[in-house]
Design an enzyme around this catalytic site. Structure first.
Site, PDB file in Angstrom:
ATOM      1  N   HIS A  72       0.843  -1.192   0.000  1.00 38.09           N
ATOM      2  CA  HIS A  72       0.000   0.000   0.000  1.00 38.09           C
ATOM      3  C   HIS A  72       0.877   1.241   0.000  1.00 38.09           C
ATOM      4  O   HIS A  72       1.696   1.427   0.895  1.00 38.09           O
ATOM      5  CB  HIS A  72      -0.925   0.009   1.229  1.00 38.09           C
ATOM      6  CG  HIS A  72      -2.138  -0.849   1.061  1.00 38.09           C
ATOM      7  ND1 HIS A  72      -3.322  -0.587   1.704  1.00 38.09           N
ATOM      8  CD2 HIS A  72      -2.345  -1.961   0.311  1.00 38.09           C
ATOM      9  CE1 HIS A  72      -4.218  -1.497   1.349  1.00 38.09           C
ATOM     10  NE2 HIS A  72      -3.650  -2.352   0.520  1.00 38.09           N
ATOM     11  N   TYR A 201      -9.787   5.758   6.606  1.00 40.34           N
ATOM     12  CA  TYR A 201     -10.005   6.140   8.003  1.00 40.34           C
ATOM     13  C   TYR A 201     -11.031   7.273   7.998  1.00 40.34           C
ATOM     14  O   TYR A 201     -10.804   8.318   7.382  1.00 40.34           O
ATOM     15  CB  TYR A 201      -8.705   6.658   8.637  1.00 40.34           C
ATOM     16  CG  TYR A 201      -7.600   5.643   8.794  1.00 40.34           C
ATOM     17  CD1 TYR A 201      -6.739   5.336   7.736  1.00 40.34           C
ATOM     18  CD2 TYR A 201      -7.393   5.009  10.013  1.00 40.34           C
ATOM     19  CE1 TYR A 201      -5.713   4.414   7.886  1.00 40.34           C
ATOM     20  CE2 TYR A 201      -6.360   4.078  10.174  1.00 40.34           C
ATOM     21  CZ  TYR A 201      -5.536   3.795   9.100  1.00 40.34           C
ATOM     22  OH  TYR A 201      -4.523   2.877   9.260  1.00 40.34           O
ATOM     23  N   PRO A 293      -5.009   1.079  18.424  1.00 42.69           N
ATOM     24  CA  PRO A 293      -4.738   0.466  17.111  1.00 42.69           C
ATOM     25  C   PRO A 293      -4.828   1.420  15.928  1.00 42.69           C
ATOM     26  O   PRO A 293      -4.461   1.064  14.820  1.00 42.69           O
ATOM     27  CB  PRO A 293      -5.802  -0.622  17.011  1.00 42.69           C
ATOM     28  CG  PRO A 293      -6.899  -0.163  17.902  1.00 42.69           C
ATOM     29  CD  PRO A 293      -6.243   0.577  19.010  1.00 42.69           C
ATOM     30  N   LYS A 297       0.415   0.379  15.068  1.00 39.16           N
ATOM     31  CA  LYS A 297       1.811   0.332  15.506  1.00 39.16           C
ATOM     32  C   LYS A 297       2.131  -0.851  16.425  1.00 39.16           C
ATOM     33  O   LYS A 297       3.307  -1.124  16.667  1.00 39.16           O
ATOM     34  CB  LYS A 297       2.157   1.635  16.256  1.00 39.16           C
ATOM     35  CG  LYS A 297       2.217   2.853  15.354  1.00 39.16           C
ATOM     36  CD  LYS A 297       3.272   2.675  14.267  1.00 39.16           C
ATOM     37  CE  LYS A 297       3.227   3.782  13.232  1.00 39.16           C
ATOM     38  NZ  LYS A 297       4.076   3.471  12.070  1.00 39.16           N
ATOM     39  N   TYR A 385       3.538   7.122   9.836  1.00 39.76           N
ATOM     40  CA  TYR A 385       2.720   5.960   9.472  1.00 39.76           C
ATOM     41  C   TYR A 385       3.598   4.848   8.891  1.00 39.76           C
ATOM     42  O   TYR A 385       3.427   3.675   9.239  1.00 39.76           O
ATOM     43  CB  TYR A 385       1.648   6.378   8.456  1.00 39.76           C
ATOM     44  CG  TYR A 385       0.558   5.347   8.235  1.00 39.76           C
ATOM     45  CD1 TYR A 385       0.673   4.357   7.265  1.00 39.76           C
ATOM     46  CD2 TYR A 385      -0.601   5.343   9.012  1.00 39.76           C
ATOM     47  CE1 TYR A 385      -0.311   3.401   7.063  1.00 39.76           C
ATOM     48  CE2 TYR A 385      -1.608   4.404   8.823  1.00 39.76           C
ATOM     49  CZ  TYR A 385      -1.456   3.436   7.841  1.00 39.76           C
ATOM     50  OH  TYR A 385      -2.441   2.491   7.653  1.00 39.76           O
TER      51      TYR A 385
END
Ligand code: APR
Ligand code: PHB
Length: 392
Positions: A72, A201, A293, A297, A385
């Site tokens: 991704h 998200y 979550p 991580k 990220y």
């Protein structure tokens, strides 16, 4: 019985540490209180940072991840009825993440351990730790109706937040930091195609939602829910209806529903225990820290701890150097706290806080609006990220 490193816990941290030590010729034994089937039955996030993927290759267990994992190069933030892409590849100079379920990673590690004929005691009861503040640590456990004692050089506490390792450390030697969030995540797994090619998200006034995946045919969804909510209150239909409300219209339109394979509610907390070493006991993974979550991580921090510990143990045995072991806790905690900060920030940005009031939601919308228009803000988000570089 004797080994060089006794590992408590056969989750990702314990199995990955065992694999790295076995490949380095360091004898180790894992004691796990659950069955292998139970460990494999846990549904957990699997968004791997590049350094985690590299470590799996180093451990010789990366082949299926490369075959079946999904690369991704970005993800999307949905708010105000629109989606805004965070272009990881462009913002981080070519980095990406690999979506590969933790269950599959755990399976690969179990298969490798079996192939190496490295010992794992599943369904071990009454595990206890002894004399880890001295030079001759031991663990005891019951298996098959017999109590066993294992002498070792070191103990790796990889037994998670509720494990016995951290609980065995004298309270006066430990400092803990904790924040419990005023909501949980209701998760659903289904054999349906994901709503989008990348993760979405969503910040919505009704609450957070996440559209994730395990493969092109298996989706993983989450809805923020109240702390006192219960999974039995959520039929599949009720879940799908609420998810549609929280996703942007395009994603809601693309949503393919189907029967849930798994549905559960998990709490969210930030937790760090300091230090992560006590004499010859080293804590790694969830045994030492928990992150909400949102930033995916948890698994990556466990892998980072294991990377640091494995290198320190190899240095001890191969070079008779204690430097890595002495630096272990500080080195891990610098990374843990940065990942904890990012996970807290991302959670605070995306969720509806019961006591936040209308201004809380408006301030979140302002930050999301700023993010959508600022390359600088997106770069900060993207580099956290994909995972910060290791220091040394
Ligand atoms: N004795 C032996 N084993 C134990 C004990 C005990 N007293 N207590 C717990 N365990 C085992 C658990 O059954 C579990 O299999 O230790 C293992 C810990 O595994 P995890 O909780 O998965 O923790 P870790 O290996 O650090 O992996 C972190 O897992 O929970 C997720 O989000 C987290 O992705 C992250 C990853
Ligand atoms: C998941 O697929 O379980 C997942 C993905 C990304 C996250 C959290 C969970 O940030």
């Amino acid at each position: 019985m004797r080994t060089q490193v006794a590992i408590i816990g056969a989750g990702p941290a314990g199995l990955l540490l065992g694999q790295l030590l076995t490949r380095a010729g360091i004898a180790n034994l894992i004691v796990e209180r659950s069955s292998a089937e139970h460990v494999l039955g846990r549904i957990r996030a699997g968004v791997l940072e590049q350094t985690t993927a590299d470590l799996l290759d180093e451990a010789g267990v990366g082949a299926r991840m490369h075959r079946e994992g999904l690369v991704h190069e970005g993800y999307e933030l949905a708010f105000g009825g629109m989606r805004h892409r965070i272009d990881l590849r462009q913002l981080t100079g070519g980095k990406h993440v690999v979506v590969y379920g933790q269950t599959e990673l755990t399976r690969d590690l179990m298969d490798a351990r079996r192939a190496a004929e490295a010992p794992t005691v599943y369904e071990a009861d009454d595990v206890s730790l002894h004399d880890f503040d001295g030079a001759r640590p031991r663990i005891r456990y019951a298996s098959g109706g017999t109590t066993h004692e294992l002498a070792c050089d070191f103990i790796a506490g990889c037994d998670g937040y509720h494990g016995v390792s951290r609980a065995s450390v004298p309270a006066a030697a430990l400092t803990t930091y904790e924040r419990v969030y005023p909501f949980g995540w209701l998760g659903l797994l289904s054999d349906t195609p994901p709503v989008a090619h990348e993760l979405v998200y969503a910040n919505h006034e009704r609450g957070f939602a996440l559209a994730s995946m395990r493969s092109p045919t298996r989706s993983r969804y989450y809805l923020q829910c109240a702390l006192d909510d219960h999974v039995d209150r959520w039929s599949d239909e009720a879940f799908w209806d609420e998810l549609r409300r929280r996703l942007d219209p395009a994603a809601a339109e693309a949503l393919v529903t189907g029967p849930s394979l798994e549905k559960s509610i998990a709490p969210l907390r930030s937790f760090v225990a300091e230090p992560m070493r006590f004499g010859r006991l080293f804590l790694a993974g969830d045994a030492a820290h928990i992150v909400p979550p949102t930033g995916a991580k948890g698994l990556n921090l466990a892998a980072a701890d294991v990377r640091t510990l494995a290198r320190a143990l190899v240095e001890h045995y191969a070079e008779r150097s204690e430097a890595g072991l002495a630096a272990y806790s500080d080195r891990c905690l610098r990374r843990v706290w940065k990942a904890s900060r990012f996970s807290w920030w991302f959670t605070s940005l995306m969720h509806r806080f019961p006591d936040g009031g209308e201004i809380g939601h408006k301030l979140q919308q302002a930050e999301l609006d700023y993010l959508a228009g600022s390359r600088a803000a997106q770069t900060v988000m993207a580099e956290n990220y994909v995972g910060l570089p290791f220091e040394g």
